[in-house]
Design a protein around this motif. Structure first.
Motif, PDB file in Angstrom:
ATOM      1  N   GLN A  66      60.813  38.613  51.013  1.00  0.00           N
ATOM      2  CA  GLN A  66      61.371  39.464  49.955  1.00  0.00           C
ATOM      3  C   GLN A  66      62.425  38.660  49.212  1.00  0.00           C
ATOM      4  N   GLN A 103      70.119  42.266  53.787  1.00  0.00           N
ATOM      5  CA  GLN A 103      68.954  41.414  53.987  1.00  0.00           C
ATOM      6  C   GLN A 103      69.344  40.087  54.632  1.00  0.00           C
ATOM      7  N   MET A 134      60.958  44.782  53.343  1.00  0.00           N
ATOM      8  CA  MET A 134      60.222  44.511  52.122  1.00  0.00           C
ATOM      9  C   MET A 134      60.630  45.536  51.058  1.00  0.00           C
ATOM     10  N   GLN A 182      58.101  41.409  46.388  1.00  0.00           N
ATOM     11  CA  GLN A 182      57.602  41.361  47.770  1.00  0.00           C
ATOM     12  C   GLN A 182      56.421  40.392  47.844  1.00  0.00           C
ATOM     13  N   ASP A 184      56.857  50.097  51.021  1.00  0.00           N
ATOM     14  CA  ASP A 184      57.256  48.709  51.209  1.00  0.00           C
ATOM     15  C   ASP A 184      57.932  48.502  52.571  1.00  0.00           C
ATOM     16  N   THR A 228      59.557  38.133  59.013  1.00  0.00           N
ATOM     17  CA  THR A 228      59.821  38.394  57.600  1.00  0.00           C
ATOM     18  C   THR A 228      61.058  37.607  57.181  1.00  0.00           C
ATOM     19  N   TYR A 230      63.873  36.320  53.740  1.00  0.00           N
ATOM     20  CA  TYR A 230      64.549  36.794  52.530  1.00  0.00           C
ATOM     21  C   TYR A 230      65.063  35.604  51.737  1.00  0.00           C
TER      22      TYR A 230
END
Length: 454
Positions: free
Chosen positions: A169, A213, A224, A229, A254, A268, A270
């Motif tokens: 993201q 984040q 997300m 994204q 999301d 994930t 950022y």
């Protein structure tokens, strides 16, 4: 009841203060992401659209010129305006532009359903085998303007160059944050309010949300967002199932997608140094509608909590961070009650027992109340200063103070939003309502007859 309310409000205040301290520390120590080779990956943009004729043409023009190597997939979700016509025209001139036209009754079932339709089209286009492993699906709003360095940073070792990363993201910014007169047909007061509302949204996303984040990088729970994204195609494959639907049906699709990816074992990431610009809302009503949908979506995702608790993919810190995010709208509902009760009692006592209250205030009560006020406002107001020093150094110190105080007032809106979301959740209302753009609220939008099949 009063003792319970005071104790609970004190506890919630301490928890929030501790969280703010953690956010500020991480925000100030954040390191820039390292770049990579964007040509090592294949990039496919997904752009969900519904009545987006006002912005989709300029968005495609920007994306075509900024990322000429990328494929652009526009999902027209049964628009009744010229959205599909505009996209079809550009697709005839550029083989990298694709129109995914959806029709009723399959269409208009929410953003997640539209994205799933786009995923299936990309999946068929890429085919099986090696190309899927190097394919990245980028979700951008119809008014999105990704930064030119986005692919470079997201191809780096802090993102998709790491094979364990399934999604990234990027930071969200408001492209119209500097517009001084957003509502030309209205007076100075309405324009000042609209401009401040847009600025508040920029402060929110580049300040506390970005700080959250950054902290989630450490806990492995980066959320997300609906804009900016990015997902590895093989990561989407791992959660799509036989129906070919990686995105779920929650109103916060999301966040739900990110949860499902993390539960499947993907990391994930950022990026704060790359971003996507989008349009801030100038009117309060559509903003409340948008945020209500987000808060209700968070409530809907609470059902995932037992799976997160039992999953080996989450650390204790990761579980606590997700728990905090899921509980926020619920806590705001409770908080609006427990904060209001002591205040109501104080006001009643001040009117009914004036002598007693005067003694209380003169013997330390006034100092205690001032400390609560400074601390309560300061927890939010500090973001005005950090926004100036880290995001917009051209702003004056006075502007930073004004923005900080505005952030404190803006935060009160969360309690209204939480109650609206709770009401919708409790009554089973789960319809997905598109946020109306500024141009839709200020200008008449022509439609094309017969654009949607009956």
């Amino acid at each position: 009841m009063l003792e319970v309310s005071i104790s609970l409000s004190f506890f919630l205040g301490l928890v929030f203060l501790a969280y703010v301290v953690i956010l500020v520390r991480g925000f100030l120590k954040a390191e820039p992401e390292r770049p990579g080779d964007p040509d090592s990956l294949d990039w496919h943009f997904l752009i969900p659209c519904r009545e987006e004729q006002a912005v989709i043409g300029s968005t495609l023009e920007y994306l075509e010129s900024t990322f000429p190597q990328a494929h652009l997939w526009v999902i027209d979700d049964a628009s009744t305006d010229r959205t599909g016509e505009i996209v079809a025209d550009r697709a005839e001139r550029n083989a990298h532009v694709h129109l995914v036209a959806r029709r009723l009754p399959e269409a208009r079932k929410g953003k997640g359903a539209a994205l799933n339709a786009g995923y299936r089209e990309i999946s068929r286009y890429v085919g099986e085998g090696g190309p899927r492993a190097r394919t990245v699906v980028v979700v951008v709003d119809a008014d999105g303007r990704p930064s030119a360095n986005m692919l470079e940073l997201c191809a780096g070792p802090d993102a998709f160059a790491d094979g364990s990363v399934g999604a990234v993201q990027v930071e969200v910014r408001m492209i119209n944050r500097d517009v001084e007169r957003p509502l030309p047909a209205k007076g100075p007061l309405a324009n000042r309010f609209a401009a401040m509302l847009a600025r508040m949204q920029d402060v929110e996303f580049r300040g506390p949300i970005s700080a959250m984040q950054i902290i989630r990088r450490r806990t492995g729970t980066v959320n997300m967002g609906g804009n900016g994204q990015m997902n590895r195609l093989t990561a989407l494959d791992s959660i799509a199932g036989e129906t070919g639907e990686p995105w779920g049906n929650a109103l916060l699709e999301d966040f739900e997608l990110g949860l499902r990816l993390m539960l499947a074992g993907w990391r994930t990431a950022y990026s704060r140094c790359s971003w996507v610009d989008q349009e801030a809302l100038w009117n309060l009503n559509p903003l409340v509608v948008q945020r209500t949908r987000w808060a209700q979506g968070s409530m809907q995702c609470f059902r995932y909590l037992p799976r997160v608790w039992g999953s080996p993919c989450f650390t204790t810190a990761g579980f606590l961070e997700i728990l905090y995010f899921m509980l926020r709208p619920w806590v705001q509902v409770v908080g609006s009650i427990v904060y209001a009760i002591p205040l109501a009692v104080f006001v009643f006592d001040a009117a009914a027992y004036r002598d007693f209250m005067e003694g209380f205030l003169l013997n330390g009560g006034l100092l205690l109340m001032a400390a609560y006020l400074v601390l309560g406002v300061g927890e939010f107001a500090i973001w005005g200063w950090f926004y100036r020093t880290r995001c917009e150094p051209g702003l004056s110190r006075r502007s930073a103070v004004h923005l900080g105080l505005a952030v404190a007032a803006y935060s009160l809106l969360n309690y209204v939003i939480a109650w609206r979301a709770f009401g919708r959740f409790a009554t089973g209302r789960g319809s997905w309502k598109k946020t109306r753009r500024n141009s839709e609220l200020t200008e008449p939008q022509p439609s094309v007859a017969g654009a949607v099949a009956e």
